[in-house]
Scaffold this active site. Sequence first.
Site, PDB file in Angstrom:
ATOM      1  N   LYS A  43       0.745  -0.800  -0.126  1.00  0.00           N
ATOM      2  CA  LYS A  43      -0.291   0.239   0.079  1.00  0.00           C
ATOM      3  C   LYS A  43       0.856   1.447  -0.152  1.00  0.00           C
ATOM      4  O   LYS A  43       0.466   2.345  -0.352  1.00  0.00           O
ATOM      5  CB  LYS A  43      -0.947   0.221   1.173  1.00  0.00           C
ATOM      6  CG  LYS A  43      -1.677  -1.295   1.326  1.00  0.00           C
ATOM      7  CD  LYS A  43      -2.447  -0.716   2.836  1.00  0.00           C
ATOM      8  CE  LYS A  43      -3.049  -2.505   3.372  1.00  0.00           C
ATOM      9  NZ  LYS A  43      -2.354  -2.776   3.729  1.00  0.00           N
ATOM     10  N   ASP A 100       7.584   2.415  -2.552  1.00  0.00           N
ATOM     11  CA  ASP A 100       7.883   4.067  -1.239  1.00  0.00           C
ATOM     12  C   ASP A 100       8.931   3.718  -1.698  1.00  0.00           C
ATOM     13  O   ASP A 100       9.771   5.365  -0.630  1.00  0.00           O
ATOM     14  CB  ASP A 100       6.835   3.544  -0.236  1.00  0.00           C
ATOM     15  CG  ASP A 100       6.769   2.380   0.696  1.00  0.00           C
ATOM     16  OD1 ASP A 100       7.449   1.431  -0.529  1.00  0.00           O
ATOM     17  OD2 ASP A 100       5.654   1.939   1.370  1.00  0.00           O
ATOM     18  N   ASP A 103      14.927  -0.575   1.172  1.00  0.00           N
ATOM     19  CA  ASP A 103      15.412   0.130   2.403  1.00  0.00           C
ATOM     20  C   ASP A 103      16.160  -2.178   2.471  1.00  0.00           C
ATOM     21  O   ASP A 103      17.575  -1.511   2.127  1.00  0.00           O
ATOM     22  CB  ASP A 103      14.794  -0.292   3.526  1.00  0.00           C
ATOM     23  CG  ASP A 103      14.786  -0.558   4.864  1.00  0.00           C
ATOM     24  OD1 ASP A 103      16.074   0.050   5.860  1.00  0.00           O
ATOM     25  OD2 ASP A 103      14.501  -1.545   6.064  1.00  0.00           O
ATOM     26  N   PHE A 152      13.837   5.706  10.415  1.00  0.00           N
ATOM     27  CA  PHE A 152      12.217   5.198   9.928  1.00  0.00           C
ATOM     28  C   PHE A 152      11.770   6.235  10.193  1.00  0.00           C
ATOM     29  O   PHE A 152      11.206   7.023  10.876  1.00  0.00           O
ATOM     30  CB  PHE A 152      12.348   4.476  11.519  1.00  0.00           C
ATOM     31  CG  PHE A 152      10.532   3.305  10.977  1.00  0.00           C
ATOM     32  CD1 PHE A 152      10.763   1.782  10.330  1.00  0.00           C
ATOM     33  CD2 PHE A 152       9.251   4.155  11.019  1.00  0.00           C
ATOM     34  CE1 PHE A 152      10.145   1.636   9.541  1.00  0.00           C
ATOM     35  CE2 PHE A 152       8.365   2.323  10.627  1.00  0.00           C
ATOM     36  CZ  PHE A 152       8.767   1.630   9.403  1.00  0.00           C
ATOM     37  N   VAL A 153      10.729   6.463   8.978  1.00  0.00           N
ATOM     38  CA  VAL A 153      10.545   7.630   8.296  1.00  0.00           C
ATOM     39  C   VAL A 153       8.836   7.456   7.641  1.00  0.00           C
ATOM     40  O   VAL A 153       8.522   5.923   7.560  1.00  0.00           O
ATOM     41  CB  VAL A 153      10.983   8.026   6.985  1.00  0.00           C
ATOM     42  CG1 VAL A 153      12.230   8.529   7.102  1.00  0.00           C
ATOM     43  CG2 VAL A 153      10.863   6.925   5.817  1.00  0.00           C
ATOM     44  N   ARG A 165       0.237   6.711   6.987  1.00  0.00           N
ATOM     45  CA  ARG A 165      -0.033   6.782   6.267  1.00  0.00           C
ATOM     46  C   ARG A 165      -0.861   7.923   5.477  1.00  0.00           C
ATOM     47  O   ARG A 165      -0.059   8.245   4.342  1.00  0.00           O
ATOM     48  CB  ARG A 165      -0.796   5.235   4.971  1.00  0.00           C
ATOM     49  CG  ARG A 165      -0.300   4.464   5.547  1.00  0.00           C
ATOM     50  CD  ARG A 165      -0.307   2.921   4.527  1.00  0.00           C
ATOM     51  NE  ARG A 165      -0.322   1.758   5.049  1.00  0.00           N
ATOM     52  CZ  ARG A 165       0.364   1.320   4.928  1.00  0.00           C
ATOM     53  NH1 ARG A 165       1.372   2.181   4.142  1.00  0.00           N
ATOM     54  NH2 ARG A 165       0.906   0.172   4.793  1.00  0.00           N
TER      55      ARG A 165
HETATM   56  P1  IMP Z   1      13.367  -3.342   1.855  1.00  0.00           P
HETATM   57  O1  IMP Z   1      12.976  -5.519   1.697  1.00  0.00           O
HETATM   58  O2  IMP Z   1      14.103  -4.167   3.733  1.00  0.00           O
HETATM   59  O3  IMP Z   1      13.596  -2.992   1.204  1.00  0.00           O
HETATM   60  O4  IMP Z   1      11.623  -2.989   2.817  1.00  0.00           O
HETATM   61  C1  IMP Z   1      10.265  -2.604   1.704  1.00  0.00           C
HETATM   62  C2  IMP Z   1       9.784  -2.806   2.912  1.00  0.00           C
HETATM   63  O5  IMP Z   1       9.759  -2.269   4.155  1.00  0.00           O
HETATM   64  C3  IMP Z   1       9.213  -0.806   1.922  1.00  0.00           C
HETATM   65  O6  IMP Z   1       8.324  -1.533   1.134  1.00  0.00           O
HETATM   66  C4  IMP Z   1       8.166  -0.722   2.867  1.00  0.00           C
HETATM   67  O7  IMP Z   1       6.979  -0.876   3.511  1.00  0.00           O
HETATM   68  C5  IMP Z   1       9.564  -0.797   4.614  1.00  0.00           C
HETATM   69  N1  IMP Z   1      10.044   0.136   5.472  1.00  0.00           N
HETATM   70  C6  IMP Z   1      11.668   0.103   4.703  1.00  0.00           C
HETATM   71  N2  IMP Z   1      11.818   1.788   5.750  1.00  0.00           N
HETATM   72  C7  IMP Z   1      11.227   1.700   6.127  1.00  0.00           C
HETATM   73  C8  IMP Z   1      10.472   2.823   7.112  1.00  0.00           C
HETATM   74  O8  IMP Z   1      11.571   4.340   7.131  1.00  0.00           O
HETATM   75  N3  IMP Z   1       9.537   3.092   7.120  1.00  0.00           N
HETATM   76  C9  IMP Z   1       8.087   3.273   6.699  1.00  0.00           C
HETATM   77  N4  IMP Z   1       8.215   1.774   6.014  1.00  0.00           N
HETATM   78  C10 IMP Z   1       9.361   1.652   5.819  1.00  0.00           C
HETATM   79 MG    MG Z   2       6.058  -1.278   1.021  1.00  0.00          MG
END
Ligand code: IMP
Ligand code: MG
Length: 180
Positions: A43, A100, A103, A152-153, A165
């Site tokens: 989302k 979005d 990470d 964390f954003v 959101r």
């Molecule tokens: P990744 O698989 O670790 O790259 O994480 C991706 C997902 O983790 C993103 O699509 C977000 O839903 C969530 N995420 C990672 N960092 C943040 C943050 O700082 N704030 C909010 N959601 C995050």
């Molecule tokens: Mg996500």
Amino acid sequence: MYESFLERVLFSEEQLNERITQIAKQIESDYKGKKPLVVAILKGSVLFFSDLIRKINGDLEIDFMSISSYGSGSKSSGEVKMIKDLDKKIEGKDVIIVEDIIDSGYTMKYLKNLLQARNPSSIKICTLLDKPSRREADVTSDYVGFEVENEFVIGYGLDYDGLYRNLPFIGILKRSVYEK
Ligand code: IMP
Ligand code: MG
């Protein structure tokens, strides 16, 4: 009202609007004469996605996919699960994945591999935010709105435990909210 959870605003509505306009113009010129399929990853990307596509002047199609990385809270576990697949085939299409934030990169790596196997004509990644210092999976984005530090954003689509959101800006979540 914000002070209970917001450390500070990182990107204001105006900054988001300005940067998203630039990305839209870039996509517009990169995809001249093509009809890209712009895919929103639900989302978190919905606000970014809807602002981005309305600034792109040219034909495009849209579709949606929903993904969850297991585990709630402020860290993703590296395990990724599909909740909702695309409605249509992407073979021969120029796909742009809109996310979005990247990470660890595990979510995007999973997504890109999954879609690549369906033989699109091309795939590019467009993320509003990038946290390169946290990267574990080998993935890079073609379009990046802003790089962020290891914080964390929240806001503008991004949540913590399902909340925030709807904030019109991006801010840093107070550590006291998730370190308790
Ligand atoms: P990744 O698989 O670790 O790259 O994480 C991706 C997902 O983790 C993103 O699509 C977000 O839903 C969530 N995420 C990672 N960092 C943040 C943050 O700082 N704030 C909010 N959601 C995050
Ligand atoms: Mg996500």
